[in-house]
Write a protein that holds these residues in place. Structure first.
Motif, PDB file in Angstrom:
ATOM      1  N   GLN A   1       7.251   3.839   1.503  1.00 54.33           N
ATOM      2  CA  GLN A   1       8.134   3.887   0.332  1.00 54.33           C
ATOM      3  C   GLN A   1       9.538   4.336   0.711  1.00 54.33           C
ATOM      4  OE1 GLN A   1       5.485   6.155  -2.357  1.00 54.33           O
ATOM      5  NE2 GLN A   1       5.641   4.381  -3.712  1.00 54.33           N
TER       6      GLN A   1
ATOM      7  N   ASP B   1       0.862  -1.178   0.000  1.00 55.88           N
ATOM      8  CA  ASP B   1       0.000   0.000   0.000  1.00 55.88           C
ATOM      9  C   ASP B   1       0.902   1.233   0.000  1.00 55.88           C
ATOM     10  OD1 ASP B   1      -1.675   2.130   0.549  1.00 55.88           O
ATOM     11  OD2 ASP B   1      -2.740   1.122   2.188  1.00 55.88           O
ATOM     12  N   HIS B   2       1.062   1.870  -1.164  1.00 52.07           N
ATOM     13  CA  HIS B   2       1.996   2.998  -1.245  1.00 52.07           C
ATOM     14  C   HIS B   2       1.469   4.262  -0.565  1.00 52.07           C
ATOM     15  CE1 HIS B   2      -0.059   3.417  -5.303  1.00 52.07           C
ATOM     16  NE2 HIS B   2      -0.352   4.563  -4.709  1.00 52.07           N
ATOM     17  N   SER B   3       0.219   4.242  -0.087  1.00 54.24           N
ATOM     18  CA  SER B   3      -0.297   5.405   0.649  1.00 54.24           C
ATOM     19  C   SER B   3       0.052   5.336   2.135  1.00 54.24           C
ATOM     20  CB  SER B   3      -1.821   5.517   0.482  1.00 54.24           C
ATOM     21  OG  SER B   3      -2.477   4.448   1.135  1.00 54.24           O
ATOM     22  N   LYS B   4       0.641   4.229   2.566  1.00 52.51           N
ATOM     23  CA  LYS B   4       1.046   4.074   3.967  1.00 52.51           C
ATOM     24  C   LYS B   4       2.193   5.048   4.251  1.00 52.51           C
ATOM     25  CE  LYS B   4       0.533   1.323   7.583  1.00 52.51           C
ATOM     26  NZ  LYS B   4      -0.716   1.236   8.280  1.00 52.51           N
ATOM     27  N   PRO B   5       2.010   5.965   5.204  1.00 49.66           N
ATOM     28  CA  PRO B   5       3.034   6.976   5.482  1.00 49.66           C
ATOM     29  C   PRO B   5       4.408   6.362   5.805  1.00 49.66           C
ATOM     30  CG  PRO B   5       1.013   7.490   6.668  1.00 49.66           C
ATOM     31  CD  PRO B   5       0.834   6.120   6.070  1.00 49.66           C
TER      32      PRO B   5
ATOM     33  N   ASN C   1      -6.177   1.075  -6.340  1.00 50.41           N
ATOM     34  CA  ASN C   1      -6.463   1.232  -4.913  1.00 50.41           C
ATOM     35  C   ASN C   1      -5.224   1.479  -4.052  1.00 50.41           C
ATOM     36  OD1 ASN C   1      -9.234   0.753  -5.469  1.00 50.41           O
ATOM     37  ND2 ASN C   1      -8.833  -1.444  -5.448  1.00 50.41           N
ATOM     38  N   HIS C   2      -4.369   2.389  -4.482  1.00 47.98           N
ATOM     39  CA  HIS C   2      -3.195   2.802  -3.700  1.00 47.98           C
ATOM     40  C   HIS C   2      -2.184   1.675  -3.483  1.00 47.98           C
ATOM     41  CE1 HIS C   2      -5.295   6.520  -2.855  1.00 47.98           C
ATOM     42  NE2 HIS C   2      -6.331   5.815  -2.456  1.00 47.98           N
ATOM     43  N   HIS C   3      -2.107   0.736  -4.380  1.00 51.19           N
ATOM     44  CA  HIS C   3      -1.155  -0.350  -4.229  1.00 51.19           C
ATOM     45  C   HIS C   3      -0.076  -0.275  -5.305  1.00 51.19           C
ATOM     46  CE1 HIS C   3      -4.265  -1.956  -1.589  1.00 51.19           C
ATOM     47  NE2 HIS C   3      -3.266  -2.616  -1.026  1.00 51.19           N
ATOM     48  N   SER C   4       1.056  -0.845  -4.989  1.00 43.96           N
ATOM     49  CA  SER C   4       2.171  -0.934  -5.925  1.00 43.96           C
ATOM     50  C   SER C   4       2.686  -2.361  -5.955  1.00 43.96           C
ATOM     51  CB  SER C   4       3.320  -0.010  -5.496  1.00 43.96           C
ATOM     52  OG  SER C   4       2.967   1.336  -5.659  1.00 43.96           O
TER      53      SER C   4
ATOM     54  N   HIS D   1       2.448   0.811 -10.578  1.00 40.60           N
ATOM     55  CA  HIS D   1       1.317   1.240  -9.761  1.00 40.60           C
ATOM     56  C   HIS D   1       0.111   0.367 -10.077  1.00 40.60           C
ATOM     57  CE1 HIS D   1       3.299   4.751  -8.094  1.00 40.60           C
ATOM     58  NE2 HIS D   1       3.837   4.926  -9.303  1.00 40.60           N
TER      59      HIS D   1
END
Length: 146
Positions: free
Chosen positions: A77, A70-74, A101-104, A98
């Motif tokens: 990355q 989940d690349h939106s996890k603060p 749903n905010h995943h990579s 990418h």
């Protein structure tokens, strides 16, 4: 705790699976032509044991580390990048895609002692926000790059 082995050629185990996973297993058994669930599970376990044995050694191996996260996890990355920079000798290249749903999806091409590759994969996979990760190795290696 492991039970004593029986004298015949097979030992029995019992496992519980979520219904969806059980159904997927049955589909795979049919699609791949296995005679039974036992044959399919035995084959999967054998493959994982071979993979595990290779990873524990000091033999130089090439492989991939595949991560879905989940690349939106603060900070995730940044954390993954710091780990990758720590292992510049072993990480040959990476591919980042990418997903929805905010995943990579990230695939790292790696080479080095199996035990070190396992450590790198483990360090990446345990990062909070990584949904799935795996290491696949081969005893074949890349030709000299330089």
């Amino acid at each position: 705790m492991a039970r004593p082995r029986k004298k015949n050629n097979a030992a029995r185990i019992s496992i519980s699976l979520p219904v969806a996973l059980f159904d997927e297993l049955d589909e795979m058994v049919v699609e791949r032509g296995y005679a039974s669930r036992s044959e399919a599970i035995s084959k999967m376990i054998s493959e994982q044991l071979v993979n595990h044995q290779h990873q524990l050694g000091k033999e130089i191996m090439a492989g991939t580390i595949t991560l879905t996260y989940d690349h939106s996890k603060p900070g995730l990355q940044s954390r993954l990048m710091k780990i990758q920079h720590k292992y510049l000798k072993e990480i040959i290249s990476s591919q980042h895609v990418h997903l929805e749903n905010h995943h990579s999806l990230e695939v790292l091409l790696v080479q080095g002692p199996g035990v070190r590759l396992k450590a790198i994969a483990s360090e990446l996979i345990v990062c909070k926000g990584v949904k799935h990760g795996c290491l696949n190795v081969s005893s074949n290696i890349l030709p000299p790059i330089y």
